[in-house]
Write an enzyme that holds these catalytic residues in place. Sequence first.
Site, PDB file in Angstrom:
ATOM      1  N   LYS A 170      -9.953 112.940  42.538  1.00 24.17           N
ATOM      2  CA  LYS A 170     -10.930 111.880  42.809  1.00 24.17           C
ATOM      3  C   LYS A 170     -10.293 110.912  43.819  1.00 24.17           C
ATOM      4  CE  LYS A 170     -11.810 107.733  41.910  1.00 24.17           C
ATOM      5  NZ  LYS A 170     -12.372 107.194  43.113  1.00 24.17           N
ATOM      6  N   GLY A 201     -16.302 109.681  43.913  1.00 26.10           N
ATOM      7  CA  GLY A 201     -17.164 108.817  43.102  1.00 26.10           C
ATOM      8  C   GLY A 201     -16.438 107.561  42.669  1.00 26.10           C
ATOM      9  N   GLY A 203     -14.442 104.747  40.563  1.00 30.67           N
ATOM     10  CA  GLY A 203     -13.327 104.786  39.611  1.00 30.67           C
ATOM     11  C   GLY A 203     -13.818 104.669  38.183  1.00 30.67           C
ATOM     12  N   VAL A 206     -16.138 108.461  37.663  1.00 28.52           N
ATOM     13  CA  VAL A 206     -15.382 109.717  37.801  1.00 28.52           C
ATOM     14  C   VAL A 206     -13.937 109.536  37.304  1.00 28.52           C
ATOM     15  CG1 VAL A 206     -14.555 111.443  39.444  1.00 28.52           C
ATOM     16  CG2 VAL A 206     -16.846 110.479  39.694  1.00 28.52           C
ATOM     17  N   GLY A 207     -13.303 108.425  37.707  1.00 30.13           N
ATOM     18  CA  GLY A 207     -11.906 108.177  37.331  1.00 30.13           C
ATOM     19  C   GLY A 207     -11.755 108.064  35.819  1.00 30.13           C
ATOM     20  N   GLU A 245       1.780 105.552  39.655  1.00 27.14           N
ATOM     21  CA  GLU A 245       2.462 104.984  40.828  1.00 27.14           C
ATOM     22  C   GLU A 245       1.705 103.717  41.169  1.00 27.14           C
ATOM     23  OE1 GLU A 245       5.148 106.151  42.159  1.00 27.14           O
ATOM     24  OE2 GLU A 245       5.212 108.144  41.251  1.00 27.14           O
ATOM     25  N   CYS A 279       2.651 100.029  49.233  1.00 28.09           N
ATOM     26  CA  CYS A 279       3.117  99.631  47.896  1.00 28.09           C
ATOM     27  C   CYS A 279       4.594  99.287  47.888  1.00 28.09           C
ATOM     28  CB  CYS A 279       2.811 100.723  46.886  1.00 28.09           C
ATOM     29  SG  CYS A 279       3.313 102.333  47.467  1.00 28.09           S
ATOM     30  N   GLU A 379       1.496  90.917  44.199  1.00 23.42           N
ATOM     31  CA  GLU A 379       1.409  91.852  45.318  1.00 23.42           C
ATOM     32  C   GLU A 379       0.221  91.427  46.181  1.00 23.42           C
ATOM     33  OE1 GLU A 379      -0.072  95.907  44.724  1.00 23.42           O
ATOM     34  OE2 GLU A 379       1.711  96.567  45.797  1.00 23.42           O
TER      35      GLU A 379
HETATM   36  P1  NAD Z   1      -7.235 100.655  42.810  1.00 24.81           P
HETATM   37  O1  NAD Z   1      -6.444 100.642  41.567  1.00 24.81           O
HETATM   38  O2  NAD Z   1      -8.350  99.722  42.926  1.00 24.81           O
HETATM   39  O3  NAD Z   1      -7.859 102.114  43.048  1.00 24.81           O
HETATM   40  C1  NAD Z   1      -7.094 103.293  43.055  1.00 24.81           C
HETATM   41  C2  NAD Z   1      -7.962 104.439  42.604  1.00 24.81           C
HETATM   42  O4  NAD Z   1      -8.316 104.242  41.241  1.00 24.81           O
HETATM   43  C3  NAD Z   1      -9.270 104.583  43.364  1.00 24.81           C
HETATM   44  O5  NAD Z   1      -9.571 105.950  43.508  1.00 24.81           O
HETATM   45  C4  NAD Z   1     -10.268 103.909  42.437  1.00 24.81           C
HETATM   46  O6  NAD Z   1     -11.575 104.386  42.609  1.00 24.81           O
HETATM   47  C5  NAD Z   1      -9.722 104.289  41.076  1.00 24.81           C
HETATM   48  N1  NAD Z   1     -10.039 103.367  39.985  1.00 24.81           N
HETATM   49  C6  NAD Z   1     -10.240 102.021  40.052  1.00 24.81           C
HETATM   50  N2  NAD Z   1     -10.513 101.535  38.828  1.00 24.81           N
HETATM   51  C7  NAD Z   1     -10.473 102.592  37.975  1.00 24.81           C
HETATM   52  C8  NAD Z   1     -10.680 102.730  36.564  1.00 24.81           C
HETATM   53  N3  NAD Z   1     -10.979 101.685  35.784  1.00 24.81           N
HETATM   54  N4  NAD Z   1     -10.558 103.952  36.021  1.00 24.81           N
HETATM   55  C9  NAD Z   1     -10.254 105.017  36.781  1.00 24.81           C
HETATM   56  N5  NAD Z   1     -10.073 104.965  38.111  1.00 24.81           N
HETATM   57  C10 NAD Z   1     -10.166 103.751  38.706  1.00 24.81           C
HETATM   58  O7  NAD Z   1      -6.175 100.510  43.974  1.00 24.81           O
HETATM   59  P2  NAD Z   1      -6.432 100.517  45.529  1.00 24.81           P
HETATM   60  O8  NAD Z   1      -7.006  99.190  45.876  1.00 24.81           O
HETATM   61  O9  NAD Z   1      -7.169 101.727  45.952  1.00 24.81           O
HETATM   62  O10 NAD Z   1      -4.942 100.662  46.081  1.00 24.81           O
HETATM   63  C11 NAD Z   1      -4.094  99.607  46.250  1.00 24.81           C
HETATM   64  C12 NAD Z   1      -3.078  99.540  45.111  1.00 24.81           C
HETATM   65  O11 NAD Z   1      -2.395 100.776  44.985  1.00 24.81           O
HETATM   66  C13 NAD Z   1      -1.989  98.536  45.364  1.00 24.81           C
HETATM   67  O12 NAD Z   1      -1.769  97.783  44.190  1.00 24.81           O
HETATM   68  C14 NAD Z   1      -0.764  99.373  45.688  1.00 24.81           C
HETATM   69  O13 NAD Z   1       0.454  98.794  45.431  1.00 24.81           O
HETATM   70  C15 NAD Z   1      -0.989 100.578  44.875  1.00 24.81           C
HETATM   71  N6  NAD Z   1      -0.276 101.727  45.442  1.00 24.81           N
HETATM   72  C16 NAD Z   1       0.829 102.207  44.798  1.00 24.81           C
HETATM   73  C17 NAD Z   1       1.541 103.271  45.323  1.00 24.81           C
HETATM   74  C18 NAD Z   1       2.739 103.822  44.647  1.00 24.81           C
HETATM   75  O14 NAD Z   1       3.110 104.951  44.913  1.00 24.81           O
HETATM   76  N7  NAD Z   1       3.385 103.098  43.768  1.00 24.81           N
HETATM   77  C19 NAD Z   1       1.113 103.859  46.500  1.00 24.81           C
HETATM   78  C20 NAD Z   1      -0.005 103.332  47.135  1.00 24.81           C
HETATM   79  C21 NAD Z   1      -0.706 102.275  46.580  1.00 24.81           C
END
Ligand code: NAD
Length: 472
Positions: A170, A201, A203, A206-207, A245, A279, A379
Amino acid sequence: MKIYDRLFINGQWVNPAGSETIDVIDPFKEEVCGRVPSGTSQEVSAAVQAAQDAFKIWSRVAPRERASAIQGIATALEARSEEIAQTITMELGMPISLSKTIQAGLPTAVMASYAHLAAEEFPEEQIGHSLVMREPVGVCGFITPWNFPLHQIIGKVGPALAAGCTMIVKPSSMTPLNAFLLAEIIAEAKLPPGVFNLVSGAGRVVGETLAQHPNVDLVSFTGSTRAGRRIAELAAQSVKRVTLELGGKSANVILEDADFKKAVSNGVKDICLNSGQVCSALSRMLVPMARQAEAVAIAKQTAEKISIGDPGDPNNYMGPLVSEAQRRKVRGYINEGIQEGANLVCGGPETPAALQRGYFVSPTIFSDVSNKMSIAQDEIFGPVLCIIPYKDEDEAVNIANDSIYGLSGAVWSRNEERSRRIARRLRTGQVMINGGKFNPLAPFGGYKQSGRGRELGKYGLEEFLEIKSLQF
Ligand code: NAD
């Protein structure tokens, strides 16, 4: 405009049950540039069933055959690298020359690395009268973010394929187009149907369905700590394996005997890479108190030379942020830093004068930052650097470790012995010494609230293996 109206399930492009779609926005033009289906729990169930069926076949395929299929995907990624780079530049805003090496080149190299690792039999070990072996964990659900979208997908898909697992991906709703390119490549590869499934889809739909699905054995998530916590909670109901991650607030410890010009300018370029949406970004620069003014002068000079603008221009280093929401969040933090009493050296919350279109934020540097301030603790995920002065080595280590995160960090010193000693004291998953480069074979992941588990190389593969003992 790229439009995908079907999802990839069980080796076929299928029409989604619902009619909802997700618009993808080009953050430079502020226009819709693509559209993908917004999947439902119905598609997740179909994909999980397909992955369960495929697991019976793929988990028993010989290592060499798996390796050859993975190499085929790597070769196809290479062949389409220009299209991948252009697509990610359009949906994310990273300038094209960087996109070519990082957004297209890196995932190709990671996929190829797993072709090598897949070719080996998993090691077995005799312990007394037991034979200890490794087996694939099963059906995996992958939930990924937008900042290095294809790299983050391949960092999960590569080792899962190598281990003999099957999967449902996803992708982020901000940058899903590259995932559809990958699905097109995999549709052409000789994988049994159902090994790889793509369901785009929301989060929350689908997530969350993937995270709590009883027939998903492992969920691997990259994204915010907030969403990671939620996923771990949902996954706990079926006691599935969880890899996370998450975010970071990495410290760049510059010691007084470092090559100051190199260390400071490198740190500024680091926080501007991908507009700070990294990140592992070195968002806190720790400098000896007596040399803060010198560091500030070098940092300001470097920031003013950063070329920012159209991501399609190969000469630009920095493009816009991914979305208006992200820009609002970053500007909010810049205003908070000013209110908290940090000294604004350059940049600021205003839109750069020449860039009225696109979600731009100028490289922004604060000095005299206290580690207690929210700009030093949270962050920000934008091009905002906090310069924090310290008294001595011990205080520098304490400040570096005074964070809920522990993803990455850096140390600069002309004394190699000293830099290693400090690096060992940092509670983080990675430390770059004197500008050491990212290594796609080295384990990547976080201590503390930066996550759980490791990605990349052989340690990344181990996350996808169960351990079994046979007693004779
Ligand atoms: P996000 O957590 O909003 O979304 C990440 C993914 O999770 C997306 O596909 C989103 O649709 C899904 N998602 C969101 N809420 C969910 C839920 N309740 N249940 C299931 N799935 C859900 O993050 P973002 O804004 O896409 O990315 C930025 C963040 O990611 C930053 O905090 C960054 O530090 C982190 N990041 C970490 C790494 C790492 O390897 N440590 C790498 C890249 C980004």
